[in-house]
Write an enzyme that holds these catalytic residues in place. Sequence first.
Site, PDB file in Angstrom:
ATOM      1  N   LYS A  76      -4.149   3.675  -5.642  1.00 14.53           N
ATOM      2  CA  LYS A  76      -4.647   3.713  -4.270  1.00 14.53           C
ATOM      3  C   LYS A  76      -3.984   4.843  -3.498  1.00 14.53           C
ATOM      4  CE  LYS A  76      -6.151  -1.036  -3.367  1.00 14.53           C
ATOM      5  NZ  LYS A  76      -5.953  -2.219  -2.496  1.00 14.53           N
ATOM      6  N   ARG A  92      -2.909  -8.888 -13.198  1.00 12.56           N
ATOM      7  CA  ARG A  92      -1.963  -7.993 -12.509  1.00 12.56           C
ATOM      8  C   ARG A  92      -0.919  -8.825 -11.765  1.00 12.56           C
ATOM      9  NH1 ARG A  92      -1.163  -2.985  -9.647  1.00 12.56           N
ATOM     10  NH2 ARG A  92      -1.065  -3.255  -7.389  1.00 12.56           N
TER      11      ARG A  92
END
Length: 317
Positions: free
Chosen positions: A191, A262
């Site tokens: 990101k 995750r």
Amino acid sequence: MTEALLVTAAPPLLAEKSAWLRALEEERRASPHTLAAYERDVRQFLAFLTAYHGRPAELGDLAELRSTDLRAFLAARRRDGVEAKTLGRSLSGIRSFVRHLERRDLASSAGARAMRAPKQPRSLPRPLSVPDALSVTEEAGALAAEPWLAARNVAVLTLLYGCGLRISEALDLPGDALTDATARSMPILGKGMKTRLVPLLPAVHAAVADYRRLCPFALSAEAPLFRGAKGGPLRPQIVQREMARLRGALGLPPSATPHALRHSFATHLLAAGGDLRAIQDLLGHASLSTTQGYTAVDSARLLSVYDQAHPRARRAS
């Protein structure tokens, strides 16, 4: 709030909106997802201003923006059923646009800064247990129609759990990724276009090598590593669908999603004594406060174990 309303906004305002989006992309290196979300948020806000003032939105409306204007916008969105998380992101996008105008001496961001973001509900990550996470990665190919698809599913989910990747990060890997079996880490573009290093376990190398050996399509640096059944780029929806099928086969709860792997990566590292700052770096979190959510998960797990195992706790119950 329709697109037609936006077309009637004053041309200088629309021009500044386009310039702001270009700056986010070129100078701030914002991801396509962030750009799309911010564009939509500001588009909705300009449409609201158009209806609010009964005329096309103008630069002056942003120059004289007050916190009451923002409160009215957020209240209208809330009435439409928009959740607090989305409202907070909307406010963030509007603030970014107003700051852009302020840098060009076209507005003041004082009103936007004075506006407090909606209170966000506290939600904790929902990781899988260690046995369940291992079952998912080991059985990921059990329901696939072809051996190469089975190997692909195993490789993708092993990357999510073994490296803590987001689905998008795994699917963005180029075809020449993970060709060096001796590599202990690899860079990941996450990101905000920020690069981080993630560890590479032998299980990850083995899973990807097995997929590469069985994949019927040529895997080159110019194309993605993971492919769909017809050879095109593998889509996130396919990974989510395969995980849903696996979830049903293994009797796992609805929270067992690809992203939960995750969460599991981070939670299991923390439970094993991993350093919070190191986990932050491995996940690519911009803020430590985001990573700290895993400490609450681990604390809850420890309390649950205590309640079940401590003699005094058992006797009290």
